[in-house]
Scaffold this motif. Sequence first.
Motif, PDB file in Angstrom:
ATOM      1  N   ALA A  70      -9.012  -3.699  -2.548  1.00  0.00           N
ATOM      2  CA  ALA A  70      -7.738  -3.314  -1.716  1.00  0.00           C
ATOM      3  C   ALA A  70      -7.972  -2.140  -0.986  1.00  0.00           C
ATOM      4  N   TYR A  73      -8.311  -2.027   2.757  1.00  0.00           N
ATOM      5  CA  TYR A  73      -7.206  -2.254   3.712  1.00  0.00           C
ATOM      6  C   TYR A  73      -7.037  -1.144   4.740  1.00  0.00           C
ATOM      7  N   LEU A  76      -7.925  -1.384   8.303  1.00  0.00           N
ATOM      8  CA  LEU A  76      -6.929  -2.398   9.147  1.00  0.00           C
ATOM      9  C   LEU A  76      -5.903  -1.515   9.865  1.00  0.00           C
ATOM     10  N   CYS A  77      -5.501  -0.199   8.918  1.00  0.00           N
ATOM     11  CA  CYS A  77      -4.339   0.403   9.366  1.00  0.00           C
ATOM     12  C   CYS A  77      -4.619   1.478  10.060  1.00  0.00           C
ATOM     13  N   LEU A 225      -4.171  -1.289  -5.178  1.00  0.00           N
ATOM     14  CA  LEU A 225      -4.877   0.020  -5.200  1.00  0.00           C
ATOM     15  C   LEU A 225      -4.550   0.553  -6.568  1.00  0.00           C
ATOM     16  N   PHE A 235      -4.724   6.533  -0.185  1.00  0.00           N
ATOM     17  CA  PHE A 235      -4.767   5.431   0.935  1.00  0.00           C
ATOM     18  C   PHE A 235      -3.871   6.067   2.104  1.00  0.00           C
ATOM     19  N   VAL A 239      -5.632   7.027   5.738  1.00  0.00           N
ATOM     20  CA  VAL A 239      -5.119   6.220   6.963  1.00  0.00           C
ATOM     21  C   VAL A 239      -5.031   7.449   7.920  1.00  0.00           C
ATOM     22  N   LEU A 280      -8.993  -8.943   9.345  1.00  0.00           N
ATOM     23  CA  LEU A 280      -8.465  -9.383   8.400  1.00  0.00           C
ATOM     24  C   LEU A 280      -9.369 -10.712   7.969  1.00  0.00           C
TER      25      LEU A 280
END
Lengths: 500, 66
Positions: A70, A73, A76-77, A225, A235, A239, A280
Amino acid sequence: MIALAVIFAFLLAALGLGLRARRGRSMDLEQWSVGGRGFGTVFVFLLLAGEIYTTFTFLGASGWAYGKGAPAYYILCYASLAYVLSYWLLPAVWRYAKQHRLISQSDFFVAKFDSPLLGALVALVGVVAMVPYLVLQLKGMGIIVSVASDGRISSHWAIVIGTVALTLYVTISGIHGSAWTSVLKDVAILAVVLILGIYLPVHYFGGVGEMFHAVDKAHPQLLTLPSSGMSASWFASTVLLSAVGFYMWPHTFSAAYSAQNERVFRRNAIFMPLYQLILLFVFFAGFTAILVVPGLKGADADLSLLRITTATFPSWFVGIVGGAGLLTALVPGSLLLMTSATCLSKNVYRLARPHTSEQHIGRLAQLLVPALALISLYFTFNGGSSIVSLLLMGYALVTQLFPALLASLAPRQFVTKQGAAAGIVVGVTTVAVVTLSDVTVGSLLPGLPQAVKDLNVGIIALVLNIVVMVAVSAVTRTESPAPATTAALRPEPEATAGTG
Amino acid sequence: MKPIHLLGVIPFLGILGGIFIANRVTPYVLGMPFNLFWLVMWVVLISATMAVIYRLDPANREEQSS
């Protein structure tokens, strides 16, 4: 053998496009490095997107999904949030850059703070951050070609051939080469990632949902997470830091100069996030690989996408994946090379020899491309395996430019050149010390709650940076109360500047 | 800075704040674990948010007519 032929065809096509792009243009520095400021929505989209889909995303995102689950991810953000910022940031930057005919990112600092010395500092920070990024692209290129060709071409030779091709078209075509190669690359990578991300889970598990259920059953912790370490607060802070640093990369920053008008950016802010969703499918492929090609540990997780491809598909398709992968290294690599060369030539060399003519600077920039390529090649072959930590360091380094940049865009400039320089130096030094000594927030301040301990350590550097910047600005401002508002960008007198 | 620009803050809240609440596997949505779906949904919402801002921002209208 078929795979190899296909990869080679990709290389030739990229080279051909790169060389063709030069046609009918005289290559002064403005044309070479910012495309004469004539790129519309589509080209700017492709250029900025071209820098996002690098070898790191192609191999790294699937590798992180495979090895870490996880936490991957976050990739992606951050870019999606960076596009939100771009709606306000890039038009302001572009407008100022056009008014003052800026070429490089450092030019922006030179003009805003009226300080060529600050520009040289920014240029050096940028180049130091970019070299490891370039090394990473070259390493990735080596991995892709050697795995896809079943070891027939050693990773060393793949890197050498790729670097020669890259250097050739960057030197000759500048940003026009990169823009045209991005077109080929984006079509190829889009097709490859969609096919892999949809076909692999369906083929092995019957669907994406079934695949995730199977992964969850085999590795119950992987899909959330963790509560400490790469937790939700790690996270969120990572980000945020990466989103802020996103446009601080010198090549991304100056690619923005190539736009025709500022509406290009506002419109792109709508479409770029959707383009992120391609990631994705990279994740899907990485998660599928967990159960199909298990056992890749540590840095080898980066091989997962290629391993599952060679295990599943016929040779010609492996060639297409390899060719697309090659392009994900070439396009960002070319921009990195070109930008580093422009920064060094225009903002560092120019400072040492202020009376150099514009044409000479342009020629020097082109000559620096092969030199920088050789340096990167040296580090690629002789550097240790800690490339990813170097990349993260690069990201943390460029993020330190953000406070000064933001301050310079304010209607009333509070931050002085001394403040900006001091902030950047303190921030960059903190990043270097922290990265090299493996400090975390938790090890510095063990008594804090877990959520605070897990914060990305780059936050500390950024906070110190801002504090020093504001403090030094407050002091230097009272000493010299007349801030420079008329920016003298060019270090040499106007009379010699009229060569272009 | 016009009021409409404040819409730009929402995606940051949704992703940076939301992940603390949405960090779970179930329920699966569209085949994805819930946390992944949450983030994907926000990426799409960012696009929508930016489209709304673009439409309502007078800066873009002036340029279009000229």
